[in-house]
Design an enzyme around this catalytic site. Structure first.
Site, PDB file in Angstrom:
ATOM      1  N   HIS A 242      23.152  16.520  20.105  1.00  0.00           N
ATOM      2  CA  HIS A 242      23.428  15.097  20.322  1.00  0.00           C
ATOM      3  C   HIS A 242      24.812  14.924  20.948  1.00  0.00           C
ATOM      4  CE1 HIS A 242      20.170  14.833  17.263  1.00  0.00           C
ATOM      5  NE2 HIS A 242      19.835  13.766  17.980  1.00  0.00           N
TER       6      HIS A 242
ATOM      7  N   HIS B   5      23.763   5.588  23.228  1.00  0.00           N
ATOM      8  CA  HIS B   5      22.911   5.504  22.036  1.00  0.00           C
ATOM      9  C   HIS B   5      23.253   6.534  20.963  1.00  0.00           C
ATOM     10  CE1 HIS B   5      20.731   8.971  23.641  1.00  0.00           C
ATOM     11  NE2 HIS B   5      20.130   9.066  22.461  1.00  0.00           N
TER      12      HIS B   5
ATOM     13  N   ASP C 244      14.405   8.933  24.582  1.00  0.00           N
ATOM     14  CA  ASP C 244      15.136   9.714  23.587  1.00  0.00           C
ATOM     15  C   ASP C 244      14.386  11.000  23.240  1.00  0.00           C
ATOM     16  OD1 ASP C 244      17.219  10.274  21.883  1.00  0.00           O
ATOM     17  OD2 ASP C 244      16.431   9.087  20.219  1.00  0.00           O
TER      18      ASP C 244
END
Length: 933
Positions: free
Chosen positions: A664, A704, A816
């Protein structure tokens, strides 16, 4: 607009219709000079006979000076009439004049009552003004009191509310105003009682009992009792002593009124410092003897009795001869007072046995009446104290930001409650330290003890003797160290008191009440103390209980204020820290200049419009240029007038605020944004979404996962992290990502939305928040059923806002999870990164939280990855991409890639099952090879 001219006649008519308004104005604004003028006008040229002053709280005494009017036993005067009829009310009956004896001040024995001078009337008026409860009969007041509460009370409250500022304190004061009033009955005139005594003793006795039975005010009741006792036994003077201190075991007889007869107001006979009362020790003197033994004492000559104390006679110049002293008992037989009659008229004759019998019959009724009045007074006192505590709470809630202000309010309230000369608050320097040391002290002196009361409040920073005494107060230190209250009735008799420091300070301390101040964690944060009751008495148990209850609220208020100050300092430190961090978290000017001057490759050169884009094809700088190209290609730079330098700075700062975690990170954020760009341009979703929505999803994709820590929401909740405490356990990280994005946008030189209109900016921020929160899989599961149902039925209409909302949410999730739609080599490499990050979280769960992680986070079960990937694709990914293909067939290559990758994972899973069946040894080559996935 000119104001209308008021006519005095109209004003007078209005006041006649609303006498309560005039009364309220007079009581608030009236001055002594006005009262003097009123008295002079109404007494000049009329003689004293026109005055009928009603002594506050006593029977209505007709003190007219009808010259030549004898008493009842004095024969008939010139104006006497055998046909005159007595009136119980003491006034005139219809058309019938008063009897001369009743109109005079005579007592029936020929002696005249003392006239009421103008000075006495003024004093009486001033006293009645200070007393809140009307104790005299007034026909208008009585008639208003008999009106229903809805008319009288509401009118008074509305009038009060309209004349005061609409603050919470004034509103609370009006709401807490007592709705209980003393009953008001017209007492019968004293001369009418004299008439009954001569002609109807039974009715006379009933009248006396009736008058005291209707009175619940202890002051007026005591005065009536003395007047009536004088009347019954023909005494020249009477005194009433009530028992005090019984609860504390220190009984004392205190005069409520001293040397009163039926026609003479209270005589000054002060033997104490601050009050007009006489205190008699229990068992001392004749009064103390009667109180202790409960016996009647009838002495013909007081000076012949060794128990008699002649100090009062010397003080007043009055000669006591005969004396009748009798106990007053309540309904339980306990002695609650002593009544004393002095000098039977005429000329101090001895009191007879009949006098004793009359008093013995009358005093039990007096005992009941006194008990009722004391009970009523106690209830009113408790009501006032409860009201004061509620007002304290209101004060504390109104002011919780300034320590000095709140301590000032506390001390003002303490002085009002306990009526003391001085109040002090001392705060500890360190509540954790075993050594008691006060760092701040505050004091307030009552106006009675200081001519400059307004300037008496100060923080003790001066080296004055009294301030030094406060800081080094041994009693306060004892209370702070033990947590127990200290109540010193006589400071100079207490070894803990520093008498020398008291003498140096110049302030004489008689009594001290000191209690600890606790915070919400039951830690002592200081002490509060009050000095010297204004009435000269020591602080009693009731004072101590009230002060302790009062200080509980004060402790909470002071603690909240201290905490607010600490929070304020922490906020300032945080602001400084954020300023420092923002400096280091933002990109340098050199980086901005570099990309601002760089040539941006075309979309075709970057291949960012390809759904099967290679996630690892661009380096970190190339991803910045590719992001710039996406903004320009979508026309957002031109449409929203985004400053190009600001856009470069914002992208570089966003990149810098992604942590160096395995998956991430900034590359993942860029890849999600690239897939969104490809879907918008390839599948034609630009035609479905508005320009503001497109800007929101592109920015949302880039932001995000800002500041992602490599752990999921469940870990935040399990570890009770600061993020979980700040944002709660629902979409914890997603809320943090959004707030971090907002913080970057609000940093100087980073607001790429600066040129949007107010409405566009508001809409965009709301859409940005929705886009980032949509990446939470919990929200995806909540909304996908709605989306799947719309697609299945074909009922979607992109002109409907709610349909576009759910569609955007599905697009954010699809991007995503987009790695599953990439070619196998790319998809497998991403899966390895995700799994490695999950394993690191599992290791932390095992080592830090002492928990066994689930299979997908458990490094010891990494051979189960193919099975877990199949479950992931089947339950989450495949249904989503199937629905999107139904919306737009151009996304079919994405679905095909998902299916192809699933087949690869299925092959690996079957191989693992075969190897496991052939050899359960986990160290086999096949299993070891699978460990690399």
């Amino acid at each position: 607009m000119a104001a209308s001219r008021l006519d005095f006649g109209e004003v007078e008519t209005f006041l006649d219709r609303h006498p309560e308004l005039f009364e309220d104005y007079l009581m608030r604004k009236g001055k002594q000079e006005l009262v003097d003028k009123w008295l002079q006008r109404h007494t000049s040229g009329q003689g004293a006979s026109s005055l009928r002053p009603a002594l506050a709280g006593a029977s209505s005494l007709a003190q007219s000076n009808a010259k030549g009017s004898p008493g009842i036993g004095g024969g008939a005067g010139p104006q006497g009439s055998a046909h005159s009829h007595p009136t119980p009310g003491g006034g005139e009956s219809a058309g019938v004049p008063l009897s001369p004896s009743w109109a005079s001040g005579s007592r029936g024995d020929g002696s005249l009552q003392r006239r009421a001078s103008q000075k006495e009337l003024r004093k009486s008026f001033a006293r009645s003004k200070a007393i809140h409860v009307n104790r005299t009969y007034d026909e208008q007041v009585t008639s208003r009191a008999q009106e229903p509460l809805s008319s009288v009370r509401r009118r008074a409250l509305l009038r009060k509310a309209s004349s005061l500022p609409p603050t919470t304190a004034h509103i609370l004061s009006a709401l807490l105003e007592s709705r209980v009033n003393l009953p008001q009955y017209p007492p019968t005139a004293i001369d009418y009682k004299c008439h009954l005594k001569k002609h109807n003793e039974r009715q006379f006795f009933l009248e006396l009992v009736k008058d005291i039975s209707n009175d619940l005010d202890l002051t007026s009741l005591s005065y009536k009792i003395l007047i009536f006792v004088c009347l019954m036994v023909d005494a020249d003077r009477c005194s009433l002593f009530l028992v005090e201190g019984a609860a504390a075991g220190k009984k004392t007889l205190v005069s409520k009124f001293f040397d009163v007869h039926a026609g003479t107001p209270l005589l000054p006979c002060s033997s104490t410092e601050n009050s007009n009362e006489v205190q008699v020790p229990w068992g001392k003197g004749i009064i103390g003897y009667v109180g202790e033994h409960g016996e009647t004492v009838n002495i013909p000559d007081a000076y012949q009795d060794r128990r008699f104390n002649d100090e009062i006679d010397k003080l007043t110049g009055y000669k006591t001869k005969s004396l009748l002293c009798m106990p007053i008992r309540n309904s339980d037989g306990e002695i609650i007072g002593v009544a004393q009659a002095i000098n039977k008229v005429p000329e101090g004759a001895p009191f007879t046995e009949d006098d004793e019998k009359v008093m013995q019959m009358y005093l039990p009724f007096c005992g009941i009446a006194i008990s009722n009045a004391q009970l009523f007074a106690a209830s009113r006192k408790e009501y006032e104290r409860s009201r004061a505590l509620l007002e304290v709470v209101n004060d504390l809630f109104e002011e919780q930001t300034d320590l000095e202000k709140i301590v000032k309010k506390i001390m003002h309230r303490a002085q009002t409650l306990l009526k003391c000369e001085r109040c002090s608050v001392l705060l500890l320097e360190d509540i954790e330290s075993p050594v008691v040391k006060f760092t701040k002290s505050f004091e307030l002196m009552s106006p009675k003890c200081s001519a400059d009361a307004e300037n008496s409040f100060k923080e003790s920073v001066e080296k004055s003797s009294y301030s030094d005494w406060l800081i080094n107060n041994s009693i306060a230190e004892l209370v702070a160290s033990t947590g127990l209250p200290v109540n010193v009735s006589d400071a100079y008799q207490d070894p803990r008191f520093d008498a020398e420091a008291d003498q140096i300070s110049g302030f004489h301390i008689r009594s001290v009440l000191c209690v600890p101040i606790w915070n919400s964690n039951h830690q002592i944060i200081g002490v509060a103390q009050v000095l010297n009751r204004l009435d000269g008495k020591p602080f009693d148990d009731a004072d101590q209980r009230l002060f302790e209850a009062f200080v509980i609220f004060c402790g909470l208020g002071i603690n909240n204020t201290i905490m607010y100050d600490q929070v304020k300092k922490s906020w300032a430190k945080q602001s400084v820290a954020l300023d420092v961090l923002s400096y280091h978290a933002t990109c340098s000017k050199a980086e901005v200049d570099k990309f601002k001057a760089a040539n941006i490759p075309l979309v075709s050169e970057l291949a960012i419009d390809d759904i099967h884009f290679d996630d690892f094809s661009l380096d970190v700088d190339a991803m910045i240029t590719a992001a710039l190209r996406m903004f320009m290609e979508l026309g957002m730079v031109q449409k929203f007038k985004i400053d190009y330098e600001t856009l470069c700075r914002w992208l570089l700062t966003v990149r810098k605020n992604y942590r160096m975690v395995l998956y991430h990170n900034w590359r993942h954020a860029f890849n999600v944004c690239q897939l969104m760009f490809a879907m918008l341009t390839t599948a034609g979703f630009q035609e479905i979404l508005t320009e503001v929505e497109i800007l929101a999803v592109i920015v949302g994709c880039l932001c995000h996962d800002l500041d992602h820590r490599g752990t999921n929401n469940a870990f935040q909740a399990k570890s009770d992290s600061a993020l979980a405490q700040l944002y709660g356990t629902s979409a914890t990280l997603e809320h943090h990502h959004f707030n971090h994005a907002v913080m970057i946008l609000q940093s100087e030189g980073h607001n790429i939305f600066a040129n949007l209109s107010s409405k566009e900016y508001s809409d965009l921020m709301q859409l940005l928040k929705q886009s980032i929160l949509a990446t939470d899989l919990t929200l995806y599961f909540e909304r996908r059923t709605e989306f799947f149902e719309l697609v299945r039925k074909g009922d979607y209409d992109w002109s409907i806002t709610s349909h576009r909302d759910v569609f955007r949410s599905m697009l954010m999730t699809a991007c995503d999870l987009g790695a599953v739609t990439k070619p196998w080599e790319i998809s497998r490499q991403v899966a390895e990164l995700v799994t490695s990050e999950f394993f690191e979280q599992g290791d932390r769960e095992r080592s830090e939280l002492k928990l066994t992680p689930s299979a997908i986070f458990d490094r010891n079960r990494k051979d189960e990855l193919p099975r877990l990937q199949l479950e992931w694709i089947d339950s989450i990914c495949m249904p989503l991409y199937q629905a999107l293909v139904k919306v737009n067939a151009k996304l079919k290559p994405m679905l095909d890639s998902v299916a192809a990758n699933r087949r690869k994972w299925e092959e690996l899973h079957q191989k693992r099952l075969q190897v496991s069946a052939a050899s359960p040894d986990p160290a086999s080559p096949m299993v070891a090879g699978e460990d690399r996935l």
